[in-house]
Scaffold this motif. Structure first.
Motif, short mmCIF file in Angstrom:
data_model
loop_
_atom_site.label_atom_id
_atom_site.label_comp_id
_atom_site.label_asym_id
_atom_site.label_seq_id
_atom_site.Cartn_x
_atom_site.Cartn_y
_atom_site.Cartn_z
N ILE A 118 42.93 13.52 7.15
CA ILE A 118 42.23 14.55 6.50
C ILE A 118 41.40 15.01 7.84
N THR A 119 40.62 14.02 8.49
CA THR A 119 39.85 14.24 9.53
C THR A 119 40.44 15.07 10.74
N GLU A 120 41.70 14.61 10.92
CA GLU A 120 42.68 15.28 11.90
C GLU A 120 42.86 16.70 11.63
N ILE A 121 43.06 17.10 10.52
CA ILE A 121 43.46 18.32 10.21
C ILE A 121 42.30 19.39 9.81
N LYS B 190 45.79 0.49 0.27
CA LYS B 190 46.23 0.12 1.68
C LYS B 190 46.62 1.43 2.44
N ASP B 191 46.74 2.39 1.67
CA ASP B 191 47.02 3.84 2.63
C ASP B 191 45.73 4.65 2.85
N LEU B 192 44.40 4.31 2.21
CA LEU B 192 43.37 5.21 2.41
C LEU B 192 42.80 5.40 3.85
N VAL B 193 42.80 4.57 4.64
CA VAL B 193 42.48 4.76 6.03
C VAL B 193 43.41 5.69 6.80
N LYS B 194 44.74 5.36 6.47
CA LYS B 194 45.58 6.60 7.16
C LYS B 194 45.16 7.85 6.48
N LEU B 195 45.01 7.96 5.24
CA LEU B 195 44.76 9.26 4.79
C LEU B 195 43.59 9.69 5.06
N ALA C 40 52.65 12.29 3.24
CA ALA C 40 52.16 10.87 3.57
C ALA C 40 52.20 10.12 2.30
N THR C 41 51.86 10.37 1.16
CA THR C 41 51.90 9.47 -0.19
C THR C 41 53.15 9.47 -0.79
#
Length: 278
Positions: free
Chosen positions: A252-255, A243-248, A214-215
């Motif tokens: 993390i929550t999904e995994i 700007k990528d914080l919400v996506k990451l 992702a990063t």
């Protein structure tokens, strides 16, 4: 590479234009001063009627010689381009004036424009020479924020300028300098703003792979153990753009919804593929 040069030249051109508008339109028009070489430029104009475009190119050219060995040649090239463009704009729009009834408004608008202009120029890897070069040198060797270092150097010129522009206008000049330094620091922080994440999870390998994808950069795995439980733990550490914080976090929550995450602000990063210290 060519695209980067074109973008940097465009940023420096826009910055030089905004800087000139601030000087001609709001500072000189309302008999306000400035700091550094720009401050000397306004003083020489008020006192000796020397054209600002001449003072700009001569004094900044001398300071470029100081920065030649201490700054990288790319920065020197962009700086030379920028101070040349400032002198050109000072000639082209030399008659632009916005005299205001309230000099405080002029100081605030001028300071805001100066801060934005310097942000564009530094984003384009250039400087304004003058106190900007000195600030960049201090930043490079001591890590002091560029805007804060510039403010210190600028005050050395702004305070004595009271002899020429008067005590009240000198105080307004300090307000303008402070505002421009704050805006510059904020803009530079936005350009390189990052967050660091420290993650404790049983599914650390899966998370490390997903975060790295992702990063598009590395993730560090740190061995540790729980003090209370005594169990071995693996911690993940990575740095990401804000700007990528919400996506990451969603990733993390999904995994692993049970992952323990510590998020921290990062003032600056330095190293391969990372941006410069502010």
């Amino acid at each position: 590479m060519k695209k980067t040069i074109v973008v940097n030249l465009l940023l420096n051109t826009v910055g030089a234009f905004l800087y000139t508008v601030a000087i001609n339109g709001f500072l000189i028009s309302n008999h306000l001063g400035e700091g550094g070489v720009t401050g000397l430029m306004t003083i020489f104009y008020y006192w000796l009627k020397i054209a600002p475009s001449v003072t700009n190119i001569v004094l900044n050219g001398l300071l470029l010689l100081i920065g030649w060995k201490l700054l990288n040649k790319q920065t020197v090239f962009y700086t030379l381009y920028t101070i040349t463009m400032i002198s050109v704009f000072l000639k082209l729009i030399g008659s632009m004036r916005f005299p205001l009834h309230d000099p405080l408004v002029a100081a605030l608008i001028g300071g805001a424009l100066m801060g934005v202009a310097m942000g564009f120029i530094m984003k384009g890897e250039g400087t304004l020479a003058g106190s900007t070069i000195l600030a960049r040198i201090v930043n490079k060797f001591f890590g002091i924020k560029t805007g804060s270092a510039m403010l210190c150097f600028d005050l050395m010129v702004a305070i004595p300028s009271a002899v020429i522009i008067g005590f009240e206008n000198m105080l307004l000049t300090i307000v303008e300098l402070y505002l421009s330094a704050v805006i510059l620091n904020k803009l530079l922080a936005q350009f390189v703003e990052k967050r660091s994440l420290t993650i404790i999870s049983e599914r650390f390998k899966e998370l490390a792979s997903a975060l790295s994808d992702a990063t598009k950069q590395g993730v560090t795995i740190i061995d540790g153990h729980g003090y209370v439980s005594g169990q071995k733990k693996q911690l993940l550490y990575c740095v990401c753009d804000t700007k990528d914080l919400v996506k990451l976090m969603n990733l993390i929550t999904e995994i692993d919804p049970k992952a323990f995450v510590v998020m921290e602000e990062v003032r600056s990063t330095y190293g391969k593929d990372l941006l410069r210290i502010l």
